[in-house]
Motif scaffolding. Structure first.
Motif, PDB file in Angstrom:
ATOM      1  N   LYS A  85      38.954 -18.811  27.675  1.00 41.97           N
ATOM      2  CA  LYS A  85      38.212 -18.245  26.554  1.00 41.97           C
ATOM      3  C   LYS A  85      39.178 -17.388  25.747  1.00 41.97           C
ATOM      4  N   VAL A  86      39.351 -17.725  24.466  1.00 38.16           N
ATOM      5  CA  VAL A  86      40.283 -16.965  23.633  1.00 38.16           C
ATOM      6  C   VAL A  86      39.566 -16.050  22.648  1.00 38.16           C
ATOM      7  N   GLU A  87      38.279 -16.297  22.404  1.00 42.10           N
ATOM      8  CA  GLU A  87      37.515 -15.428  21.507  1.00 42.10           C
ATOM      9  C   GLU A  87      36.028 -15.610  21.769  1.00 42.10           C
ATOM     10  N   GLU A  88      35.268 -14.534  21.608  1.00 43.34           N
ATOM     11  CA  GLU A  88      33.815 -14.592  21.729  1.00 43.34           C
ATOM     12  C   GLU A  88      33.212 -13.551  20.805  1.00 43.34           C
ATOM     13  N   ALA A  89      32.137 -13.937  20.094  1.00 40.87           N
ATOM     14  CA  ALA A  89      31.480 -13.019  19.163  1.00 40.87           C
ATOM     15  C   ALA A  89      30.118 -13.576  18.792  1.00 40.87           C
ATOM     16  N   ASP A  90      29.285 -12.735  18.166  1.00 43.87           N
ATOM     17  CA  ASP A  90      28.061 -13.229  17.554  1.00 43.87           C
ATOM     18  C   ASP A  90      28.428 -14.232  16.469  1.00 43.87           C
ATOM     19  N   VAL A  91      27.564 -15.186  16.205  1.00 43.06           N
ATOM     20  CA  VAL A  91      27.942 -16.296  15.330  1.00 43.06           C
ATOM     21  C   VAL A  91      28.296 -15.826  13.921  1.00 43.06           C
ATOM     22  N   VAL A  92      27.519 -14.916  13.356  1.00 44.26           N
ATOM     23  CA  VAL A  92      27.817 -14.461  12.000  1.00 44.26           C
ATOM     24  C   VAL A  92      29.121 -13.670  11.985  1.00 44.26           C
ATOM     25  N   ASP A  93      29.332 -12.832  12.993  1.00 41.16           N
ATOM     26  CA  ASP A  93      30.562 -12.048  13.075  1.00 41.16           C
ATOM     27  C   ASP A  93      31.770 -12.963  13.214  1.00 41.16           C
ATOM     28  N   LEU A  94      31.651 -14.020  14.007  1.00 39.78           N
ATOM     29  CA  LEU A  94      32.776 -14.928  14.209  1.00 39.78           C
ATOM     30  C   LEU A  94      33.160 -15.626  12.917  1.00 39.78           C
ATOM     31  N   PHE A  95      32.173 -16.113  12.178  1.00 42.86           N
ATOM     32  CA  PHE A  95      32.486 -16.811  10.937  1.00 42.86           C
ATOM     33  C   PHE A  95      32.910 -15.849   9.834  1.00 42.86           C
ATOM     34  N   ASP A  96      32.413 -14.633   9.888  1.00 45.43           N
ATOM     35  CA  ASP A  96      32.781 -13.638   8.896  1.00 45.43           C
ATOM     36  C   ASP A  96      34.144 -13.016   9.199  1.00 45.43           C
ATOM     37  N   ARG A  97      34.491 -12.922  10.498  1.00 43.63           N
ATOM     38  CA  ARG A  97      35.717 -12.222  10.911  1.00 43.63           C
ATOM     39  C   ARG A  97      36.408 -12.968  12.042  1.00 43.63           C
ATOM     40  N   PRO A  98      36.855 -14.203  11.810  1.00 39.15           N
ATOM     41  CA  PRO A  98      37.589 -14.920  12.864  1.00 39.15           C
ATOM     42  C   PRO A  98      38.930 -14.231  13.098  1.00 39.15           C
ATOM     43  N   LEU A  99      39.262 -13.958  14.358  1.00 38.71           N
ATOM     44  CA  LEU A  99      40.460 -13.172  14.651  1.00 38.71           C
ATOM     45  C   LEU A  99      41.577 -13.982  15.283  1.00 38.71           C
ATOM     46  N   HIS A 100      41.257 -14.794  16.275  1.00 41.26           N
ATOM     47  CA  HIS A 100      42.320 -15.527  16.975  1.00 41.26           C
ATOM     48  C   HIS A 100      42.911 -16.587  16.038  1.00 41.26           C
ATOM     49  N   PRO A 101      44.236 -16.763  16.040  1.00 42.40           N
ATOM     50  CA  PRO A 101      44.848 -17.794  15.185  1.00 42.40           C
ATOM     51  C   PRO A 101      44.253 -19.178  15.390  1.00 42.40           C
ATOM     52  N   TYR A 102      43.841 -19.493  16.616  1.00 42.00           N
ATOM     53  CA  TYR A 102      43.237 -20.804  16.865  1.00 42.00           C
ATOM     54  C   TYR A 102      41.879 -20.907  16.171  1.00 42.00           C
ATOM     55  N   THR A 103      41.065 -19.865  16.269  1.00 43.03           N
ATOM     56  CA  THR A 103      39.767 -19.869  15.598  1.00 43.03           C
ATOM     57  C   THR A 103      39.954 -19.998  14.094  1.00 43.03           C
ATOM     58  N   ARG A 104      40.912 -19.239  13.542  1.00 43.91           N
ATOM     59  CA  ARG A 104      41.174 -19.301  12.107  1.00 43.91           C
ATOM     60  C   ARG A 104      41.668 -20.692  11.691  1.00 43.91           C
ATOM     61  N   ALA A 105      42.469 -21.314  12.550  1.00 42.02           N
ATOM     62  CA  ALA A 105      42.942 -22.658  12.232  1.00 42.02           C
ATOM     63  C   ALA A 105      41.795 -23.665  12.236  1.00 42.02           C
ATOM     64  N   LEU A 106      40.861 -23.517  13.198  1.00 48.84           N
ATOM     65  CA  LEU A 106      39.694 -24.396  13.208  1.00 48.84           C
ATOM     66  C   LEU A 106      38.872 -24.215  11.939  1.00 48.84           C
ATOM     67  N   MET A 107      38.690 -22.972  11.508  1.00 44.35           N
ATOM     68  CA  MET A 107      37.929 -22.697  10.289  1.00 44.35           C
ATOM     69  C   MET A 107      38.638 -23.291   9.070  1.00 44.35           C
ATOM     70  N   ALA A 108      39.969 -23.114   9.010  1.00 42.83           N
ATOM     71  CA  ALA A 108      40.721 -23.600   7.863  1.00 42.83           C
ATOM     72  C   ALA A 108      40.688 -25.115   7.749  1.00 42.83           C
ATOM     73  N   SER A 109      40.472 -25.799   8.870  1.00 44.96           N
ATOM     74  CA  SER A 109      40.442 -27.263   8.843  1.00 44.96           C
ATOM     75  C   SER A 109      39.091 -27.819   8.435  1.00 44.96           C
ATOM     76  N   MET A 110      38.108 -26.916   8.234  1.00 42.60           N
ATOM     77  CA  MET A 110      36.805 -27.362   7.766  1.00 42.60           C
ATOM     78  C   MET A 110      36.892 -27.758   6.293  1.00 42.60           C
ATOM     79  N   PRO A 111      36.298 -28.874   5.884  1.00 35.30           N
ATOM     80  CA  PRO A 111      36.291 -29.220   4.459  1.00 35.30           C
ATOM     81  C   PRO A 111      35.454 -28.217   3.680  1.00 35.30           C
ATOM     82  N   SER A 112      35.934 -27.831   2.501  1.00 37.10           N
ATOM     83  CA  SER A 112      35.219 -26.876   1.668  1.00 37.10           C
ATOM     84  C   SER A 112      34.322 -27.602   0.675  1.00 37.10           C
TER      85      SER A 112
END
Length: 367
Positions: free
Chosen positions: A243-270
């Motif tokens: 487990k590299v990160e855990e948060a409430d769903v809104v907090d995670l999407f609003d404030r992704p911290l781990h580089p892996y989480t941020r990379a997953l978010m960045a790979s989402m189509p806008s």
């Protein structure tokens, strides 16, 4: 002394996983597939578990259900369901729990259903095993469950075989089987894989409706961040069995911290911008046999330093019940071009939060 089913209060987690480790003894040595994973699932709430293929999500679920064959598999840690540690139960005792108090929707229904038995018989077998009663009563329960999962003409459909059903209908049968005994916890392993978007929406809505009616805790395993944003209350991000990160769903999407989480978010189509190519995470998830010292994400991370390759970061609290395992976050390292990357992540995360939190003017309160 264990408490009877349903005796715990609303504030007590239904499922508590603590320090779960699963490894396999192979001809080339011992490999770790799950390494120290901990989380809780509360009544009426949904926990999302996300990550790429090979991150240990399904092995975690199978370990909770005690479905990893031993040998070659081995377990450590505790999995408490209503105060009972499932890891200490005998296989005979576990069979009374599995499919009754805790159930699982498996990833591929075509290979999980028995091809030579009718779907009605397969659901009825689960009911008779845990509730007893006659075959007629169990078949009646199968008809009832097919009606619950919106299978047309359930009285006739119980005689059908898996090969006669579409992918979406097979998935509904798996849900009917998993919920036939009104479990306290449901583990859904990629329940919308290979389904078209309309069927995906129907399956997710079905699970939400049954959860609200039964008060179940749900563990939603997926690699689809859209499913997470729409369905989950809390999210665990896994990478290489940890487990590299855990948060409430809104907090995670609003404030992704781990580089892996941020990379997953960045790979989402806008939805608001068009680019020639989607962002991608370089490299691959390391195989369990390839894991060594240090952070497993270091070779794919633009923030990695020498320390990351020799030390494994521990989970630390970042406020608001948001935890992360990353030296870059803990020590405030700044990446070149970080502002631009952060803006791209924020845009995609904001779009997902609009789904997860539900906009204030839609008449539905945010989570």
């Amino acid at each position: 002394m264990t408490r009877p089913r349903g005796a715990f209060g609303a504030d007590t987690p239904l499922l508590e996983v603590e320090g779960l480790r699963t490894w396999f003894d192979t001809l080339t040595g011992r490999v770790r597939s799950v390494d120290g994973v901990s989380f809780t699932v509360e009544r009426g709430r949904t926990l999302g578990v996300v990550g790429e293929s090979g991150c240990g999500k399904s092995v975690t679920a199978l370990s909770i259900m005690r479905l990893v064959p031993t040998p070659p598999g081995r377990h450590m840690g505790s999995v408490r369901l209503g105060g009972t540690d499932l890891m200490t139960l005998s296989e005979r005792e576990m069979r009374r729990v599995r499919g009754n108090r805790i159930s699982m929707i498996f990833q591929e229904p075509m290979t999980s259903l028995n091809p030579v038995l009718s779907i009605g018989r397969q659901i009825a077998e689960t009911v008779r095993l845990h509730r007893g009663g006659s075959r007629a009563d169990a078949l009646g329960r199968a008809v009832e469950m097919l009606r619950v999962v919106q299978r047309p003409e359930p009285e006739r459909r119980v005689q059908e075989y898996p090969h006669q059903l579409s992918g979406g209908m097979r998935q509904r049968v798996m849900i009917a089987m998993a919920l036939a005994c009104d479990p306290e916890v449901l583990i859904a392993d990629e329940p919308t894989t290979a389904l078209d978007v309309t069927i995906q929406a129907q399956i997710l809505e079905l699970i939400r409706g049954l959860q609200a009616r039964l008060g179940m805790g749900v563990v939603m395993i997926t690699h689809d961040l859209g499913v997470v944003a729409e369905s989950c209350d809390r999210v665990v991000v896994m990478y290489a069995g940890r487990k590299v990160e855990e948060a409430d769903v809104v907090d995670l999407f609003d404030r992704p911290l781990h580089p892996y989480t941020r990379a997953l978010m960045a790979s989402m189509p806008s939805m608001n911008t068009s680019t020639a190519r989607l962002a991608e995470i370089p490299g691959l998830v390391p195989a369990p046999s390839e894991l060594g010292r240090g952070c497993a994400f270091a070779d794919r991370c633009s923030l990695a330093r020498d320390r990351c390759r020799v030390e494994s970061p521990a989970l630390t609290d970042q406020g608001g019940s948001h935890v992360v395992a990353c030296f870059a976050v803990q020590e405030g390292w700044q990446a070149a071009g970080g502002a631009a990357a952060g803006e791209a992540v924020g845009q995609r995360a904001g779009e997902a939060v609009g789904v997860a939190g539900r906009a204030p003017d839609d008449g539905v309160p945010a989570r």
